[in-house]
Design an enzyme around this catalytic site. Sequence first.
Site: not given
Ligand code: NAP
Length: 336
Positions: A246, A275, A296
């Site tokens: 994000r 954005e 995005h």
């Molecule tokens: P996810 O599986 O929940 O992974 C998020 C990771 O971030 C988890 O490993 C979490 O650790 C870690 N985290 C949380 N707080 C943190 C911190 N303060 N410092 C370091 N790591 C931290 O989510 P995902 O499906 O991979 O998606 C991640 C993000 O990508 C989404 O939230 C979304 O905003 C973004 N996204 C963007 C697009 C795009 O079109 N560009 C598409 C999809 C998603 P823990 O498990 O230990 O809490």
Amino acid sequence: MPETPTVYVTRQIPAVGLDRLRERYEVVVWDGKLPPATEHIEAQLASLDADGLVCLLSDDIDADVLDASPNLSVVSTFSVGYDHLNLAAAAERDIAVGHTPGVLTETTADLAWALLLTCARRTVEGHAYVDADEWETWGPRLLTGADVHDATLGIVGLGKIGTAVARRGAGFGVDVLYTGPTRKPDREAELAEVGVDATFVGRDELLAESDFVSLHVPLTAETAGFLGEAEFRRMPEDAILINTSRGGVVDTDALDTALARGWIGRAGLDVTDPEPLPGDHPILRHAPERLVVTPHIGSASVGTRDRMAEMTAANVEAGIEGDDLPTSALGDAGTE
Ligand code: NAP
């Protein structure tokens, strides 16, 4: 005969989702190219006495929106991220909230690698060079970039997308460093199986040691501005930053300064703050030599968007029926 439930949809999502909703409900869809104003969403929910709301990540779903229709039982967002939704307010009102996790993991990881390779090998710059008719001869130093093979790839947030990005590193022989709230032995084992060595380190070590830093955290109070001036100064001067998480995770002014002063080499962004990024935003003066921006499009493959539309519809159906949502956003700490 009971009335047919109504669903308001804030944008044209793929037909496979809309058609499914139309089979069971009265469906009203905002037909604009830009998002409807929050007041418009409220007015529509109120006038329809809507039972369900389908929204996008560009809609601001606050407590007033949730209060607009007394019948509202479910909000289903066509996204995995839900920082645009007031989850606490939804929970207080007993309104179910659905999202679309998992299905866009691999597609978004593909895009992260597209940006990484683009920045490393200067392909956008190369295309602009040819397009400008500047290509006169083969040059020993023409558009020399960074090697990706055998590099160190720093993953911030080894969740679903972070792990998928790390896994793709197998083909390039990269070493992975990752950081986050806790070590992930299961993810390390999964990566080891495909030959990727992933090591859990603190944030500062990751920034100092990585050739590429790829961000995969949700936007939360803790991660907002995760990369600011102090962090950019810790990175090697030829480091490449990739952000597909994000926009708010990176301090845009600090990134601008880091690129201007050469604290880091290049950046590839799929998400920005603000954005959308206006075409006259000062940071774009670094493009394409130091900066590449996509609008995005992390999950923007035809197949993935269709699957997201189906999941969005399935969440609406369960919410209106009073069943558990197949993919609920409530009760999660992250984006499961
Ligand atoms: P996810 O599986 O929940 O992974 C998020 C990771 O971030 C988890 O490993 C979490 O650790 C870690 N985290 C949380 N707080 C943190 C911190 N303060 N410092 C370091 N790591 C931290 O989510 P995902 O499906 O991979 O998606 C991640 C993000 O990508 C989404 O939230 C979304 O905003 C973004 N996204 C963007 C697009 C795009 O079109 N560009 C598409 C999809 C998603 P823990 O498990 O230990 O809490």
